[in-house]
Write an enzyme that holds these catalytic residues in place. Structure first.
Site, PDB file in Angstrom:
ATOM      1  N   SER A 139      40.172  30.743  43.641  1.00 58.21           N
ATOM      2  CA  SER A 139      40.626  32.020  43.074  1.00 58.21           C
ATOM      3  C   SER A 139      42.149  32.105  42.983  1.00 58.21           C
ATOM      4  O   SER A 139      42.870  31.552  43.826  1.00 58.21           O
ATOM      5  CB  SER A 139      40.123  33.154  43.972  1.00 58.21           C
ATOM      6  N   TYR A 163      43.468  35.211  36.958  1.00 58.57           N
ATOM      7  CA  TYR A 163      43.567  36.613  36.541  1.00 58.57           C
ATOM      8  C   TYR A 163      44.847  36.710  35.732  1.00 58.57           C
ATOM      9  O   TYR A 163      45.861  36.117  36.119  1.00 58.57           O
ATOM     10  CB  TYR A 163      43.706  37.531  37.753  1.00 58.57           C
ATOM     11  N   THR A 189      38.906  35.255  34.457  1.00 61.32           N
ATOM     12  CA  THR A 189      38.076  36.423  34.809  1.00 61.32           C
ATOM     13  C   THR A 189      38.573  37.635  34.033  1.00 61.32           C
ATOM     14  O   THR A 189      39.769  37.959  34.076  1.00 61.32           O
ATOM     15  CB  THR A 189      38.131  36.679  36.329  1.00 61.32           C
ATOM     16  N   LYS A 279      34.734  34.460  32.578  1.00 63.80           N
ATOM     17  CA  LYS A 279      33.849  35.053  33.593  1.00 63.80           C
ATOM     18  C   LYS A 279      33.903  36.582  33.538  1.00 63.80           C
ATOM     19  O   LYS A 279      35.006  37.154  33.532  1.00 63.80           O
ATOM     20  CB  LYS A 279      34.302  34.573  34.975  1.00 63.80           C
ATOM     21  N   HIS A 303      30.671  40.684  38.541  1.00 65.08           N
ATOM     22  CA  HIS A 303      31.603  40.491  39.652  1.00 65.08           C
ATOM     23  C   HIS A 303      30.925  40.823  40.992  1.00 65.08           C
ATOM     24  O   HIS A 303      31.540  41.390  41.896  1.00 65.08           O
ATOM     25  CB  HIS A 303      32.833  41.392  39.451  1.00 65.08           C
TER      26      HIS A 303
END
Ligand SMILES: Cc1cc2nc3c(=O)[nH]c(=O)nc-3n(C[C@H](O)[C@H](O)[C@H](O)COP(=O)(O)O)c2cc1C
Length: 406
Positions: A139, A163, A189, A279, A303
């Site tokens: 992440s 992100y 994402t 995603k 999520h």
């Protein structure tokens, strides 16, 4: 006349075959983990090991947590349709993901703050991934750097989850670092324009890093091992940004960019030449837009119920999305997976692979790397057994005739 069975004293030769010694686990953690037969068992073990706020951050979802409950309920209520009298002595769970063989049809979902759940964090999870040929997604909000993960698991399939921040230059730098460190794919994402309202975190006053309050002192007594590990290992911090000490919702709302549009997808495309996964897709129309934009895979996901509450159940979208875009892009799914049978069902409905999040995090909280290993063992054994009982020898044979959504 009353019938009475004859009685006799048992002989040693008759008792001996009945005595089976349980396997002895030399490691205390393994002893504890061996009692967890399912992922929900690991969840209970996890709850005992970590502070309440940490467990709630992982286990919890947004608002009334309806999205997550519905997703799990759909897995519980679906019905399998088996076929008997097939040779299922050997089953093959291989699948092809992003054009490469994968040992199992699941991957580790990106999860932020992993060193909070256990001090070994991302590295522990990635090591298990490497051992079993499971792709691992790191992440943006990770607590181990891109380079440290790459160095720890050079042979693992690694994806970097991005992100989009307001600071585009920072995003470009992260992509360049991931590429430089040999990450195979980028997972963008797109379901976090703003923070979901995770009420358990608000109620617990949860922040990163954890604050030392009177309540914390009481918690240290209740979970001494977790606190000792936190305080005696490398300070817990985000690997990709420095100096943060507020709540996660504040962090997301300050950093993340709610103005993001399809134009930003083109910007990401121009920065990242490898495979691109999107995603957080939750409708057939958006799936179509992504396929038209030429992405390599989409993840149907809400999520893990942590963003929009009462969102569509991702599993329910799989058949129609596969029918609409499956010839142009890979369709993956996540949210609510707690067993190997769940993974088999998702693949049978048409998902190329499945992301698991909490399932491995429960293992991590319960016992670090050994706990993640236990979680994988449980999922793989359940997948094998489900396929055998369905009369299926290989994951490629799974099809919609094996599952009915109810
Ligand atoms: C504790 C936690 C942290 C997460 N952090 C991220 C993240 O940083 N980036 C992301 O794209 N998704 C994140 N997710 C969502 C997961 O990638 C995944 O979509 C979700 O966990 C799937 O649902 P499941 O937990 O029921 O398997 C997180 C989920 C959890 C539980």
């Amino acid at each position: 006349m009353e019938l009475m069975s004859e009685r006799q004293l048992p002989k040693w030769s008759e008792l001996k075959p009945l005595l089976h010694a349980r396997p002895v686990h030399r490691h205390a953690t393994d002893r504890r983990l061996s009692r967890a037969l399912t992922i929900p068992d690991l969840r209970l073990a996890a709850r005992r090991r970590v502070p309440r706020a940490v467990f709630d951050y992982t286990d919890g979802a947004a608002e009334g947590e309806i999205s997550l409950r519905r997703a799990r309920r759909m897995f519980q209520t679906l019905e399998f349709s088996p076929s008997v009298l097939h040779d299922v002595s050997d089953v093959d769970t291989n699948c092809v993901v992003l054009g490469r063989d994968s040992a199992v049809p699941f991957a580790f979902a990106p999860t932020g703050f992993t060193r909070l759940m256990h001090h070994e964090g991302e590295t522990a999870v990635a090591r298990v991934a490497e051992r079993h040929g499971i792709p691992y997604a790191l992440s943006t909000m990770g607590t181990t750097s891109i380079e440290a993960v790459a160095a720890a698991v050079p042979a693992a399939r690694k994806w970097f989850q991005l992100y989009v921040w307001k600071d585009r230059a920072a995003g470009e730098e992260l992509m360049a670092r991931a590429r430089g460190a040999g990450f195979e794919a980028l997972m963008l994402t797109v379901d976090v324009p703003v923070a979901g309202n995770r009420l358990r975190d608000v109620r617990n006053g949860f922040s990163i890093p954890p604050t030392l309050t009177l309540g914390t002192v009481a918690d240290i007594a209740a979970h001494p091992a977790w606190w000792a590990n936190l305080l005696t290992t490398k300070p817990l911090a985000f690997a990709s940004l420095t100096g943060w000490d507020r709540t996660i919702a504040e962090l997301i709302d300050e950093l993340f960019d709610p103005t993001m549009t399809m134009a930003d997808l083109e910007w990401v495309r121009s920065c990242w030449q490898g495979p691109l996964i999107i995603k957080g897709i939750q409708s057939v129309d958006d799936a179509r837009r992504m396929a038209e934009a030429g992405v390599d895979a989409i993840v149907l996901s809400n999520h893990g119920g942590r963003q929009l509450d009462r969102a569509p159940v991702p599993l329910s979208l799989v058949p129609e999305v596969v029918d609409t875009v499956g010839d142009r892009t890979e369709v993956w799914v996540d949210t609510g997976v707690l067993s190997g049978a769940d993974i088999v069902a998702a693949v049978a409905l048409g998902a190329r692979t499945v992301l698991v999040g909490r399932a491995y995090l429960y293992g991590l909280m319960a016992g670090g790397e050994r706990g993640v290993e236990r979680a994988v063992g449980i999922l793989v054994r359940e997948m094998h057994r489900t396929m055998q009982l369905l009369g299926v020898r290989s994951a490629s044979e799974l099809s919609r005739r094996h599952v009915r959504l109810r």
